[in-house]
Scaffold this active site. Sequence first.
Site, PDB file in Angstrom:
ATOM      1  NE  ARG A   1     -86.568  -6.912  -2.014  1.00 47.55           N
ATOM      2  CZ  ARG A   1     -85.672  -7.165  -2.958  1.00 47.55           C
ATOM      3  NH1 ARG A   1     -84.398  -6.900  -2.760  1.00 47.55           N
ATOM      4  NH2 ARG A   1     -86.044  -7.704  -4.096  1.00 47.55           N
TER       5      ARG A   1
ATOM      6  CG  ASN B   1     -86.056 -10.212  -0.572  1.00 47.98           C
ATOM      7  OD1 ASN B   1     -86.918  -9.567   0.008  1.00 47.98           O
ATOM      8  ND2 ASN B   1     -86.144 -10.488  -1.859  1.00 47.98           N
TER       9      ASN B   1
END
Length: 89
Positions: free
Chosen positions: A18, A36
């Site tokens: 990320r 997530n």
Amino acid sequence: MKRVLLTITGKVQGVCFRRYCQSKALEFGLTGFAKNLDNGAVSVLLQGGSAAVDRFILWSNEGSPQSQVDNVLVEEDEADDIYLDFSIL
């Protein structure tokens, strides 16, 4: 403006995926978020210029140095939300 929702599967959690998404999005001038998912995947919403979104999609197939991307599902997103930056959720 192009807006897509990516679902990226493989070894993409616990490998700074990320954070790399955020870095690439900022580099390409894109806004949105990366988060997530409970199933081990990462969801990425992108909005910005068509060429920049396409460049990000190409990058996402490789991912961060420690990740191993198995699949990138690309879906057009037609929501009205406007993002002013790229966030990690």
